[in-house]
Design a protein around this motif. Structure first.
Motif, PDB file in Angstrom:
ATOM      1  N   ALA A 364       0.873  -1.173   0.000  1.00  0.00           N
ATOM      2  CA  ALA A 364       0.000   0.000   0.000  1.00  0.00           C
ATOM      3  C   ALA A 364       0.910   1.222   0.000  1.00  0.00           C
ATOM      4  CB  ALA A 364      -0.914   0.007   1.225  1.00  0.00           C
ATOM      5  N   TYR A 365       1.003   1.876  -1.149  1.00  0.00           N
ATOM      6  CA  TYR A 365       1.916   3.012  -1.338  1.00  0.00           C
ATOM      7  C   TYR A 365       1.093   4.277  -1.519  1.00  0.00           C
ATOM      8  CZ  TYR A 365       5.494   5.911  -3.670  1.00  0.00           C
ATOM      9  OH  TYR A 365       6.358   6.904  -4.026  1.00  0.00           O
ATOM     10  N   HIS A 366       1.408   5.297  -0.733  1.00  0.00           N
ATOM     11  CA  HIS A 366       0.621   6.533  -0.780  1.00  0.00           C
ATOM     12  C   HIS A 366       1.568   7.727  -0.645  1.00  0.00           C
ATOM     13  CE1 HIS A 366      -2.355   9.600   0.232  1.00  0.00           C
ATOM     14  NE2 HIS A 366      -3.303   8.752  -0.120  1.00  0.00           N
ATOM     15  N   VAL A 370       5.228   3.954   2.240  1.00  0.00           N
ATOM     16  CA  VAL A 370       4.605   2.630   2.305  1.00  0.00           C
ATOM     17  C   VAL A 370       3.795   2.579   3.581  1.00  0.00           C
ATOM     18  CG1 VAL A 370       4.991   0.154   2.463  1.00  0.00           C
ATOM     19  CG2 VAL A 370       6.448   1.548   0.980  1.00  0.00           C
ATOM     20  N   ARG A 371       2.509   2.350   3.442  1.00  0.00           N
ATOM     21  CA  ARG A 371       1.604   2.385   4.584  1.00  0.00           C
ATOM     22  C   ARG A 371       1.374   0.986   5.148  1.00  0.00           C
ATOM     23  NH1 ARG A 371      -3.656   5.666   2.949  1.00  0.00           N
ATOM     24  NH2 ARG A 371      -4.112   5.037   5.083  1.00  0.00           N
ATOM     25  N   ALA A 372       1.055   0.951   6.429  1.00  0.00           N
ATOM     26  CA  ALA A 372       0.698  -0.323   7.064  1.00  0.00           C
ATOM     27  C   ALA A 372      -0.676  -0.757   6.548  1.00  0.00           C
ATOM     28  CB  ALA A 372       0.667  -0.165   8.578  1.00  0.00           C
ATOM     29  N   PHE A 373      -0.894  -2.050   6.500  1.00  0.00           N
ATOM     30  CA  PHE A 373      -2.169  -2.568   6.007  1.00  0.00           C
ATOM     31  C   PHE A 373      -2.448  -3.913   6.675  1.00  0.00           C
ATOM     32  CE2 PHE A 373       1.297  -3.528   3.107  1.00  0.00           C
ATOM     33  CZ  PHE A 373       1.263  -4.907   3.044  1.00  0.00           C
ATOM     34  N   PRO A 374      -3.704  -4.322   6.719  1.00  0.00           N
ATOM     35  CA  PRO A 374      -4.053  -5.611   7.347  1.00  0.00           C
ATOM     36  C   PRO A 374      -3.532  -6.775   6.518  1.00  0.00           C
ATOM     37  CG  PRO A 374      -5.968  -4.622   6.300  1.00  0.00           C
ATOM     38  CD  PRO A 374      -4.894  -3.586   6.255  1.00  0.00           C
TER      39      PRO A 374
END
Length: 465
Positions: A364-366, A370-374
């Motif tokens: 998950a790139y924003h 890089v963002r944390a994700f489930p």
């Protein structure tokens, strides 16, 4: 599946070249300006059109407002999509087509081709014209050919069928057929191609046969494609693709708001005369403007190609999924991508032991982070986990399936950007090829471990016997 407060519109396109991107820009201007997200399904050549499980799942379970589809290159593919959309009762708008009983938006081929033919026949006095057609069933190709023939007939100029070739709207095919024609016939003074890529293919064939453009042969295209770089500039017809995209979005909103739109929506086109037809007395400032535009477009293409080469090299060194994710994330900013989500597909045991397809988000790139994700899996038609579902409501996202031959590997969701055709190709091909290699390596490793375990077990049995 999480329910979005705002239902998205879905656009189905045949690729992400400049033609499609200009249409999408127009759609996004209207839809996102109204707070309506746009999800763009980019057809995969290995799982095209409505045969894509991701697209079918999105249409069935994503509760879209409706579908806007650009004309496809394969007639059967278009029928598949129509059947799926009709069965679901979704509002449907076609772009680049004119089909009775369906809401359609398309450019005015007739006025554009008439102006182009008048320029060649009356101003350039061309009489021996090669016709490079597009795709046989495609509406644009058929309409442009009809006008081409009508304009010759209205001036009493005979049509030489020996000079008609099929370019398929591609550079490569047009080059081959024109080069083959030049091996049999060279007495020509103009080439009319039904898109700009075909025109460039024809120019390449003419050059390789020692003919100059425009001194020996005038050449015209269609679409005003800014990626069709050539000097002198290419005379062409601008269909105002952005306005076509806007008109398609307005028509879709008409369905939603209870205002049934008109079936046939025509957007005006205009002739753009450049150096490939050697206009007499072209102002120097006009030539300078064309040169500057081409230089800027070339600079953008070179930057994109440089970023692509970097991605190629990085992906070629990946041996596992973590390395793939790291290589992708580290180069998205260079590719100009602000948001990107990568998911892999896997089979899980469902209720009753049945195997079901599930998606697992691995990146998950924003905006450079890089963002944390489930880590839990989710239905692939949902596209993103519940915790990130809000990302689908922010502007436009392209949905690109990742496959290799008949093997579904996953998909990538990313925000449209400049140089989209190049970016989309590297994401599709490099990611698909690398993920396929990683999956094959894991399967071979697991298989080898299984064999070793069986051999050890058998050896132990023999020793204890």
């Amino acid at each position: 599946m999480a329910e979005p407060p705002v239902r998205p519109a879905v656009a189905v396109v045949t690729g992400l070249d400049e033609y499609q991107m200009r249409l999408l820009q127009g759609m996004a201007q209207v839809l996102t300006g109204r707070g309506i997200p746009l999800i763009v399904h980019a057809n995969d050549p290995f799982a095209p059109g409505a045969s894509s499980p991701l697209l079918v799942g999105l249409l069935r379970h994503g509760r879209p407002l409706g579908v806007i589809a650009s004309a496809t290159n394969v007639d059967a593919e278009e029928r598949q999509l129509v059947d799926v959309v009709s069965a679901l009762g979704l509002p449907f708008v076609r772009v680049g087509a004119s089909v009775p009983g369906t809401v359609c938006v398309h450019g005015d081929n007739i006025t554009g081709m008439r102006a182009l033919m008048a320029h060649l026949l009356d101003e350039r006095r061309a009489r021996r014209i090669v016709l490079v057609r597009g795709i046989p069933h495609q509406m644009d190709s058929m309409e442009r050919e009809r006008v081409f023939r009508d304009e010759l007939a209205s001036r009493g100029i005979p049509m030489d069928e020996r000079l008609v070739v099929d370019g398929g709207f591609t550079h490569e095919q047009s080059y081959v057929v024109v080069r083959d024609l030049l091996g049999r016939y060279r007495d020509m003074d103009a080439v009319v191609a039904f898109n700009d890529l075909s025109a460039l293919g024809a120019i390449g064939a003419l050059a390789d046969e020692g003919l100059r453009v425009p001194e020996d042969v005038a050449v015209t295209g269609f679409d005003n494609d800014q990626t069709a770089l050539h000097w002198p500039g290419l005379t062409t017809v601008d269909q105002d693709l952005e306005r076509q995209g806007q008109a398609a979005a307005v028509a879709l909103l008409g369905f939603v708001e209870g205002r049934p739109p008109e079936e046939d929506n025509v957007v005006p086109s205009r002739l753009i005369i450049r150096g490939s037809t050697a206009p007499r007395g072209m102002p120097a400032t006009r030539e300078l403007g064309d040169a500057i535009s081409m230089a800027r477009a070339a600079q953008t293409q070179l930057a994109a190609q440089d970023a692509v080469l970097g991605m190629n090299r990085a992906m070629s060194r990946c041996h596992d999924l973590d390395q793939v994710v790291e290589a992708l994330a580290s180069r998205l900013a260079r590719l100009g991508v602000n948001r990107c989500f990568l998911a892999t597909l896997e089979l899980e045991h469902g209720p009753g032991g049945a195997m079901t397809r599930r998606a697992r988000l691995v990146l998950a790139y924003h905006h450079h982070r890089v963002r944390a994700f489930p880590e839990a899996t989710f239905p692939p038609e949902q596209l993103l986990p519940d915790e990130l579902f809000h990302e689908l409501r922010e502007g436009a996202l392209v949905l690109q399936p990742l496959t290799m031959i008949d093997r579904e590997l996953g998909y990538v969701l990313f925000e449209p950007t400049r140089g989209m055709a190049t970016v989309a190709e590297v994401l599709r091909m490099d990611l698909s090829r690398t993920l396929d290699g990683v999956a094959s390596t894991l399967e071979l490793t697991d298989h080898a471990a299984t064999l070793e375990r069986l051999v050890a077990q058998r050896t132990e049995e023999l020793e204890s016997a």
